[in-house]
Design a protein around this motif. Structure first.
Motif, PDB file in Angstrom:
ATOM      1  N   ILE A 171       0.865  -1.171   0.000  1.00  0.00           N
ATOM      2  CA  ILE A 171       0.000   0.000   0.000  1.00  0.00           C
ATOM      3  C   ILE A 171       0.906   1.227   0.000  1.00  0.00           C
ATOM      4  O   ILE A 171       2.078   1.133   0.372  1.00  0.00           O
ATOM      5  N   GLN A 172       0.358   2.335  -0.434  1.00  0.00           N
ATOM      6  CA  GLN A 172       1.114   3.579  -0.433  1.00  0.00           C
ATOM      7  C   GLN A 172       0.620   4.453   0.708  1.00  0.00           C
ATOM      8  O   GLN A 172      -0.577   4.613   0.901  1.00  0.00           O
ATOM      9  N   ILE A 173       1.580   5.007   1.464  1.00  0.00           N
ATOM     10  CA  ILE A 173       1.278   5.831   2.628  1.00  0.00           C
ATOM     11  C   ILE A 173       1.973   7.177   2.451  1.00  0.00           C
ATOM     12  O   ILE A 173       3.157   7.225   2.089  1.00  0.00           O
ATOM     13  N   LEU A 174       1.246   8.249   2.716  1.00  0.00           N
ATOM     14  CA  LEU A 174       1.827   9.579   2.641  1.00  0.00           C
ATOM     15  C   LEU A 174       2.522   9.892   3.962  1.00  0.00           C
ATOM     16  O   LEU A 174       1.909   9.872   5.029  1.00  0.00           O
ATOM     17  N   ASP A 175       3.821  10.147   3.898  1.00  0.00           N
ATOM     18  CA  ASP A 175       4.631  10.466   5.071  1.00  0.00           C
ATOM     19  C   ASP A 175       5.174  11.875   4.874  1.00  0.00           C
ATOM     20  O   ASP A 175       6.170  12.064   4.176  1.00  0.00           O
ATOM     21  N   GLY A 176       4.495  12.855   5.451  1.00  0.00           N
ATOM     22  CA  GLY A 176       4.843  14.245   5.187  1.00  0.00           C
ATOM     23  C   GLY A 176       4.477  14.579   3.750  1.00  0.00           C
ATOM     24  O   GLY A 176       3.325  14.514   3.366  1.00  0.00           O
ATOM     25  N   LYS A 177       5.492  14.849   2.936  1.00  0.00           N
ATOM     26  CA  LYS A 177       5.259  15.121   1.509  1.00  0.00           C
ATOM     27  C   LYS A 177       5.717  13.969   0.630  1.00  0.00           C
ATOM     28  O   LYS A 177       5.679  14.048  -0.589  1.00  0.00           O
TER      29      LYS A 177
ATOM     30  N   ILE B 260       1.789  -1.403  10.504  1.00  0.00           N
ATOM     31  CA  ILE B 260       1.097  -0.663   9.451  1.00  0.00           C
ATOM     32  C   ILE B 260      -0.044   0.137  10.055  1.00  0.00           C
ATOM     33  O   ILE B 260      -0.269   1.281   9.704  1.00  0.00           O
ATOM     34  N   TRP B 261      -0.763  -0.458  10.991  1.00  0.00           N
ATOM     35  CA  TRP B 261      -1.860   0.257  11.638  1.00  0.00           C
ATOM     36  C   TRP B 261      -1.344   1.524  12.305  1.00  0.00           C
ATOM     37  O   TRP B 261      -1.924   2.589  12.190  1.00  0.00           O
ATOM     38  N   LYS B 262      -0.218   1.438  13.000  1.00  0.00           N
ATOM     39  CA  LYS B 262       0.377   2.610  13.657  1.00  0.00           C
ATOM     40  C   LYS B 262       0.782   3.652  12.621  1.00  0.00           C
ATOM     41  O   LYS B 262       0.624   4.841  12.830  1.00  0.00           O
ATOM     42  N   ASP B 263       1.294   3.208  11.474  1.00  0.00           N
ATOM     43  CA  ASP B 263       1.699   4.127  10.409  1.00  0.00           C
ATOM     44  C   ASP B 263       0.508   4.858   9.817  1.00  0.00           C
ATOM     45  O   ASP B 263       0.629   5.984   9.340  1.00  0.00           O
ATOM     46  N   LEU B 264      -0.662   4.230   9.829  1.00  0.00           N
ATOM     47  CA  LEU B 264      -1.847   4.847   9.242  1.00  0.00           C
ATOM     48  C   LEU B 264      -2.481   5.866  10.167  1.00  0.00           C
ATOM     49  O   LEU B 264      -3.262   6.698   9.738  1.00  0.00           O
ATOM     50  N   ASN B 265      -2.184   5.804  11.445  1.00  0.00           N
ATOM     51  CA  ASN B 265      -2.769   6.755  12.420  1.00  0.00           C
ATOM     52  C   ASN B 265      -1.918   7.993  12.558  1.00  0.00           C
ATOM     53  O   ASN B 265      -0.782   8.028  12.386  1.00  0.00           O
TER      54      ASN B 265
END
Length: 76
Positions: free
Chosen positions: A39-45, A71-76
């Motif tokens: 999945i793709q996650i936005l981390d800042g820009k 991953i759940w922690k990364d999504l919050n």
């Protein structure tokens, strides 16, 4: 009630499995490339890819994401 007669049709959904508190995402959010799912996650820009394992799928177009909880922690 009405009875089913020859020539009639019916649409059914049969529940084959159920999981409580599962992390689910729309199936189209899960990408595949070279045999791996992510999945793709936005981390800042910056857009980052997180490799995932998938589990159950439902008729509504969702898929279960299996992970160690990171991953759940990364999504919050």
């Amino acid at each position: 009630g009405e009875r089913v007669r020859p020539g009639m049709t019916a649409n059914l959904e049969i529940e084959t499995a159920r999981k409580e508190n599962a992390l689910i995402l729309p199936r189209n959010a899960v990408k595949e490339s070279n045999g791996r799912k992510f999945i793709q996650i936005l981390d800042g820009k910056e857009i980052k890819e997180k490799e995932i394992e998938t589990g159950l799928k439902d008729a509504g177009g969702n898929i279960e994401i299996i992970s160690d909880g990171k991953i759940w922690k990364d999504l919050n």
